[in-house]
Design an enzyme around this catalytic site. Structure first.
Site, short mmCIF file in Angstrom:
data_model
loop_
_atom_site.label_atom_id
_atom_site.label_comp_id
_atom_site.label_asym_id
_atom_site.label_seq_id
_atom_site.Cartn_x
_atom_site.Cartn_y
_atom_site.Cartn_z
CE LYS A 1 3.26 -3.05 -0.56
NZ LYS A 1 4.67 -3.45 -0.32
CG HIS B 1 8.35 4.27 -1.86
ND1 HIS B 1 7.03 3.91 -1.72
CD2 HIS B 1 9.04 3.55 -0.93
CE1 HIS B 1 6.92 3.00 -0.77
NE2 HIS B 1 8.12 2.77 -0.26
NE ARG C 1 5.10 3.67 2.41
CZ ARG C 1 4.11 3.29 3.20
NH1 ARG C 1 3.08 4.10 3.40
NH2 ARG C 1 4.13 2.11 3.80
CG HIS D 1 5.41 -0.48 7.64
ND1 HIS D 1 6.43 0.34 8.10
CD2 HIS D 1 5.38 -0.30 6.29
CE1 HIS D 1 6.98 0.97 7.08
NE2 HIS D 1 6.36 0.60 5.97
CE1 TYR E 1 11.26 5.22 6.27
CE2 TYR E 1 9.83 3.67 7.39
CZ TYR E 1 10.22 4.32 6.24
OH TYR E 1 9.59 4.04 5.05
#
Length: 316
Positions: free
Chosen positions: A191, A259, A262, A285, A294
């Site tokens: 991204k 996803h 991931r 990130h 997480y």
């Protein structure tokens, strides 16, 4: 008032500023076409709100410069009353902030009120990874019952890459043949066009080689690595459909999506003692707080194990 190429009516000075803002965002090349379109639409809705809220014509640049924090809060309140969740309101506020920051830097107006607003809280759902056992079972079954052996090899290579390297599905399907993960590391553009380097496990190497050995198409170096039955770039919907089929066969929950692989990569690394900041870099990130989600998953799993296995946690 003019009806601009942007798709909504605005005063001439505002329209000119918005057109330059749009061009600036395009030239920066950090926003996707989808995000750019969403930002423009959000600003259009904001201007429409101001027109109704003020009870007059569309605002001029001077009007925008004179807006108070209460005006912006009234807009956010209207969005909340319309049923928009925090994430949607936060995105719309980000679009308006982007515009006002740009107009400040370009000398068109200065309005510090928008910067003083608190961003609406975004309640993100907790990641729902597969267990290590289910992830292993899933990868083992990924190439079964496919109409062509090479398609099964492709699916297994793709899903192993998502789990083994923590890629987003868009990142994996965006890889070129020359970037195939056949060595020790993989360079990924994520991204915001940010690049990151990811270690590649031997299991990933093996499944990708097996796919390439059977692939019936000659893949150009700059062409896609993962292709469909016509030799074109694989559509993410195909991968999602295959995972949906497999989770039905394996009785996995609906949360078992590409996803989720991931999510599983990150959660299993953390459970194995992985450093949180290192995992942040591997996932790409921008904020550590995103990766910290997480830890909640890991703690929940640990508590579940404790409650089911510890003698003192059992009911007597």
């Amino acid at each position: 008032m003019t009806e601009p190429s942007l798709g909504f009516a605005a005063k001439p000075d505002v329209q000119e500023a918005l057109e330059h803002w749009r061009r600036w965002m395009e030239s920066e090349r950090t926003l996707s076409r989808h995000t750019l379109s969403a930002y423009i639409g959000d600003v259009a809705e904001f201007l429409q709100f101001l027109t109704e809220y003020r009870g007059g014509g569309t605002p001029s640049l001077n009007d925008l410069g004179d807006l108070k924090a209460g005006d912006f809060r009234a807009w956010l309140s209207r969005l909340a009353m319309a049923g928009l969740v925090g994430a949607s309101r936060a995105r719309k506020l980000a679009a308006v902030r982007n515009l006002f920051r740009w107009m400040d830097r370009s000398g068109r107006l200065h309005n510090p009120a928008v910067a003083s607003l608190a961003t609406p809280k975004v309640l993100r759902p907790a990641p729902r990874p597969l267990t290590e056992i289910d992830a292993g079972r899933f990868l083992g079954e990924a190439e079964q019952d496919r109409e062509e052996p090479w398609i099964g090899k492709r699916d297994r290579a793709l899903f192993t890459l998502l789990y083994g390297c923590g890629l987003r599905i868009s990142e994996a399907l965006g890889l070129a043949r020359k970037d195939a993960p056949l060595g020790d590391t993989l360079r990924v553009t994520g991204k915001g066009r940010k690049e990151r380097m990811i270690p590649v496990l031997p299991a990933v190497n093996e499944t990708v080689r097996a796919y390439l050995d059977l692939c019936p198409f000659t893949l150009a170096p700059d062409g896609p690595l993962f292709v469909g039955v016509r030799g074109k770039r694989l559509n993410p919907g195909i991968a999602q459909h295959q995972m949906q089929r497999l989770r039905g066969l394996m009785d996995l929950p609906d949360s078992a999506t590409p996803h989720a692989l991931r999510h599983s990569f990150a959660t299993h690394l953390l459970a194995g003692g992985g450093d949180l900041r290192a995992i942040q870099d591997l996932l790409g990130h921008a904020s550590l707080s995103t990766t910290q989600r997480y830890t909640d998953v890991e703690n929940e799993q640990l508590m579940s194990v404790y409650r089911s296995a510890h003698p003192r946690a059992r009911k007597t």
